[in-house]
Design a protein around this motif. Structure first.
Motif, PDB file in Angstrom:
ATOM      1  N   THR A  50      26.322 -28.009 -29.386  1.00 59.08           N
ATOM      2  CA  THR A  50      26.586 -27.199 -30.582  1.00 59.08           C
ATOM      3  C   THR A  50      25.546 -27.405 -31.679  1.00 59.08           C
ATOM      4  OG1 THR A  50      28.956 -27.308 -30.166  1.00 59.08           O
ATOM      5  CG2 THR A  50      28.289 -26.708 -32.404  1.00 59.08           C
ATOM      6  N   VAL A  58      27.261 -22.479 -32.685  1.00 57.74           N
ATOM      7  CA  VAL A  58      27.008 -21.789 -31.408  1.00 57.74           C
ATOM      8  C   VAL A  58      26.657 -22.834 -30.340  1.00 57.74           C
ATOM      9  CG1 VAL A  58      26.096 -19.752 -32.624  1.00 57.74           C
ATOM     10  CG2 VAL A  58      24.503 -21.443 -31.705  1.00 57.74           C
ATOM     11  N   ASN A  59      26.807 -22.427 -29.081  1.00 60.34           N
ATOM     12  CA  ASN A  59      26.387 -23.288 -27.978  1.00 60.34           C
ATOM     13  C   ASN A  59      24.905 -23.040 -27.712  1.00 60.34           C
ATOM     14  OD1 ASN A  59      29.029 -24.316 -27.356  1.00 60.34           O
ATOM     15  ND2 ASN A  59      29.496 -22.371 -26.386  1.00 60.34           N
ATOM     16  N   SER A  60      24.056 -24.031 -28.001  1.00 60.75           N
ATOM     17  CA  SER A  60      22.614 -23.786 -27.837  1.00 60.75           C
ATOM     18  C   SER A  60      22.224 -23.666 -26.371  1.00 60.75           C
ATOM     19  CB  SER A  60      21.791 -24.881 -28.534  1.00 60.75           C
ATOM     20  OG  SER A  60      22.037 -26.141 -27.944  1.00 60.75           O
ATOM     21  N   TYR A  63      22.254 -19.888 -25.816  1.00 67.38           N
ATOM     22  CA  TYR A  63      21.629 -19.088 -26.880  1.00 67.38           C
ATOM     23  C   TYR A  63      20.131 -19.025 -26.602  1.00 67.38           C
ATOM     24  CZ  TYR A  63      21.541 -17.344 -31.717  1.00 67.38           C
ATOM     25  OH  TYR A  63      21.431 -16.577 -32.833  1.00 67.38           O
TER      26      TYR A  63
ATOM     27  N   GLY B  31      25.746 -10.600 -26.424  1.00 63.69           N
ATOM     28  CA  GLY B  31      25.849 -12.003 -26.834  1.00 63.69           C
ATOM     29  C   GLY B  31      25.336 -12.961 -25.770  1.00 63.69           C
ATOM     30  N   THR B  33      26.929 -14.455 -23.336  1.00 63.45           N
ATOM     31  CA  THR B  33      27.769 -15.573 -22.869  1.00 63.45           C
ATOM     32  C   THR B  33      28.182 -15.400 -21.407  1.00 63.45           C
ATOM     33  OG1 THR B  33      29.791 -14.547 -23.726  1.00 63.45           O
ATOM     34  CG2 THR B  33      28.658 -16.110 -25.171  1.00 63.45           C
ATOM     35  N   THR B  77      31.646  -9.248 -32.731  1.00 65.55           N
ATOM     36  CA  THR B  77      32.001 -10.459 -31.984  1.00 65.55           C
ATOM     37  C   THR B  77      33.510 -10.704 -32.047  1.00 65.55           C
ATOM     38  OG1 THR B  77      31.765 -11.892 -33.914  1.00 65.55           O
ATOM     39  CG2 THR B  77      29.790 -11.565 -32.561  1.00 65.55           C
ATOM     40  N   GLN B 105      32.537 -21.438 -30.848  1.00 68.39           N
ATOM     41  CA  GLN B 105      31.118 -21.286 -30.519  1.00 68.39           C
ATOM     42  C   GLN B 105      30.878 -20.053 -29.650  1.00 68.39           C
ATOM     43  OE1 GLN B 105      32.856 -24.171 -30.480  1.00 68.39           O
ATOM     44  NE2 GLN B 105      31.541 -25.966 -30.617  1.00 68.39           N
ATOM     45  N   ASN B 108      31.673 -16.773 -31.708  1.00 65.21           N
ATOM     46  CA  ASN B 108      30.651 -16.454 -32.703  1.00 65.21           C
ATOM     47  C   ASN B 108      29.532 -15.591 -32.131  1.00 65.21           C
ATOM     48  OD1 ASN B 108      31.606 -17.569 -35.077  1.00 65.21           O
ATOM     49  ND2 ASN B 108      30.723 -19.598 -34.664  1.00 65.21           N
ATOM     50  N   VAL B 109      29.329 -15.611 -30.829  1.00 61.89           N
ATOM     51  CA  VAL B 109      28.257 -14.797 -30.241  1.00 61.89           C
ATOM     52  C   VAL B 109      28.755 -13.758 -29.244  1.00 61.89           C
ATOM     53  CG1 VAL B 109      26.402 -16.461 -30.611  1.00 61.89           C
ATOM     54  CG2 VAL B 109      27.701 -16.572 -28.521  1.00 61.89           C
TER      55      VAL B 109
END
Ligand SMILES: Cc1cc2nc3c(=O)[nH]c(=O)nc-3n(C[C@H](O)[C@H](O)[C@H](O)COP(=O)(O)OP(=O)(O)OC[C@H]3O[C@@H](n4cnc5c(N)ncnc54)[C@H](O)[C@@H]3O)c2cc1C
Ligand code: FES
Ligand code: FES
Lengths: 171, 294
Positions: A50, A58-60, A63, B31, B33, B77, B105, B108-109
């Motif tokens: 994080t 965010v989860n790096s 990302y 995003g 994910t 989101t 987390q 958020n994306v």
């Protein structure tokens, strides 16, 4: 392919060439040597990676590094003061046993920071909801929640002091 | 990780033409994910990821005051939906669902559009939107078309989108008043878990009584795609909403579901949980309608 990106990292202006397929986690750890951000699962499940981007946790690991262009990134390295003074959350985790092996700690602290910036007085349920994506294999979570609660309580005390001061002229 | 090029077209037309020129070596990403997890695990191997972030413009969440329609841009989101007071107050079924998608987390994306196009039978965003009769707006390069969300899904991971088509927004029609909905994502733990079953109920009542004028019962993980139980909906319309009638609707929905055994849970158990949660969510709708009136 590579792209030139400008962004802010822990308050410093950065300009660098980033490979398109790099994750932000890769950029931080492997290219910049900032190993405070941890890789656990690599797939968004554990929260060890994080970081805070434009105020959002965010989860790096998921990302893309190129996506930080124009953004403000905060990692655990940027939390303490320049003179090494710990952030209240860091101090509280140390004092309340919120850290055992420490692997989850940077993620826990940054997820907590993002929460408190948005909501300075979360309820216990709100704290748990905000940290549901951060796993800890050591502490059993109780001292982690206590560490965060202690910071909130301090904040409330500070607010009380301010309230008393502002009331004092009238009495 | 395998290399790919990341393209960020400025307009929808550029996005479509990039997608066309790279064919099945290209993939849209919002995003990321879902996409990034699959790329990292090697499940998919795109050479080009085409980001829709610029082409779709800044994400919009708004109610059109003339029509009463709720517009949700596909880049909105889950976290934006979770923290929106409009959603919480007027579309509680959607609030129920998005607040338990992944973690803060992830939310958020992760986008609502990505959740729908990814099209897993457990997509938590899909069930409440289906219960709200939402419509998907699709950009096809040659123009725009609309698809009722219930007809958007064709199978696990399969939607009606042709290669290169872009989901631009979701439109929720004005609901007849008084109405309310509720969604239960039911799994072994509350957070970071895909549902064993997802149950969404949206009810509208006659003014001043508990007689049902409209019912929607939408189910996740109950079939290869999100589904509605038409039998249960049909049964409820015109009836007083009580524990008994909701219990009967739950039975009908359980019968109509096409639940399967999987590692997460067995079909018989899922069926029973459909019955239980249709009733519970129905009662929650009643409660919420009362609260709104109060
Ligand atoms: C740890 C974790 C937990 C999760 N928990 C949940 C959960 O509890 N419930 C749940 O439902 N999901 C969950 N997910 C799945 C995922 O987060 C959601 O499906 C999310 O909404 C996907 O959105 P995205 O923007 O990240 O999609 P992306 O990964 O960017 O895209 C997903 C798919 O949609 C396509 N796409 C995206 N946007 C568009 C568009 N506008 N037009 C056309 N195609 C498009 C992409 O090409 C891709 O095929 C979880 C994921 C992770 C990693
Ligand atoms: S390493 Fe990113 S969530 Fe586990
Ligand atoms: S302190 Fe070891 S994982 Fe949390």
């Amino acid at each position: 392919m590579a792209t030139e990106v400008r962004f802010k990292l822990n308050g410093n202006r950065m300009q660098m060439t980033v490979e398109d397929h790099w994750t932000l986690l890769h950029l931080l750890r492997e290219e910049l040597g900032l190993t405070g951000t941890k890789e656990g699962c690599g797939s968004g499940e554990c929260g060890a990676c994080t970081v805070v981007v434009d105020g959002l946790a965010v989860n790096s690991c998921l990302y893309l590094a190129v996506d930080v262009a124009g953004k403000d990134v905060l990692t655990i390295e940027g939390l303490a003061g320049k003179d090494g003074t710990l952030h209240p959350l860091q101090k509280s985790f140390v004092e309340n046993g919120g850290i055992q092996c420490g692997f989850c700690t940077p993620g826990m602290i940054l997820a907590s920071k993002a929460l408190l910036d948005e909501n300075p007085r979360p309820s216990e349920a709100e704290i748990k909801h905000a940290l549901a994506g951060n796993l800890c294999r050591c502490t059993g979570y109780v001292p982690i929640f206590a560490s965060i609660q202690a910071v909130i309580d301090q904040g409330i005390e500070e607010v009380d002091v301010v309230v008393r001061q502002s009331e004092s002229p009238s009495d | 990780m395998r290399k790919f090029a990341y393209l960020v077209p400025k307009t929808l037309d550029q996005a479509v033409s990039l997608h066309q020129s790279h064919g099945n070596r290209a993939m849209y990403v919002a995003g990321g994910t879902d996409v990034m997890v699959k790329v990292k695990s090697g499940k998919i191997t795109p050479d080009y990821l085409i980001s829709l972030k610029h082409a779709l413009g800044s994400p919009q969440l708004r109610v059109n005051s003339d029509t009463g329609e709720l517009h949700i841009g596909s880049l909105v989101t889950h976290r934006t939906l979770e923290t929106s007071s409009t959603i919480k107050r007027h579309y509680p079924i959607l609030h129920d669902a998005v607040q338990h998608i992944g973690s803060v987390q992830i939310r958020n994306v992760a986008t609502i559009g990505g959740n729908l196009v990814n099209a897993v039978p457990s997509a938590d965003g899909a069930i409440p939107l289906i219960a709200l009769d939402a419509v998907a707006k699709v950009y096809a390069g040659t123009g725009e078309r609309t698809v009722d969300l219930i007809h958007f899904f064709e199978g696990p991971g399969q939607t009606v989108l042709a290669p290169g088509e872009i989901l631009t927004e979701i439109v929720v029609p004005k609901q007849p008043a008084p109405s309310a909905g509720a969604y239960q994502k039911y799994g072994r733990r509350e957070a970071m878990e895909l549902p064993l079953i997802g149950v969404g109920v949206q009810l509208s009542l006659e003014q001043g009584s508990n007689r049902c004028t409209k019912a929607r019962i939408a189910l996740g993980v109950a079939a290869p795609t999100p589904m509605r139980s038409l039998a249960a909906e049909h049964y409820l319309v015109g009836k007083e909403i009580t524990e008994e009638t909701l219990g009967e609707a739950g039975k009908l929905a359980a019968d109509e579901s096409r639940v399967r055994d999987s590692v997460r849970g067995l079909a018989w158990y899922r069926r029973e949980m459909v019955e239980v949660f249709v009733k519970r969510m129905g009662m929650k709708c009643l409660e919420r309608i009362k609260e709104m009136g109060a």
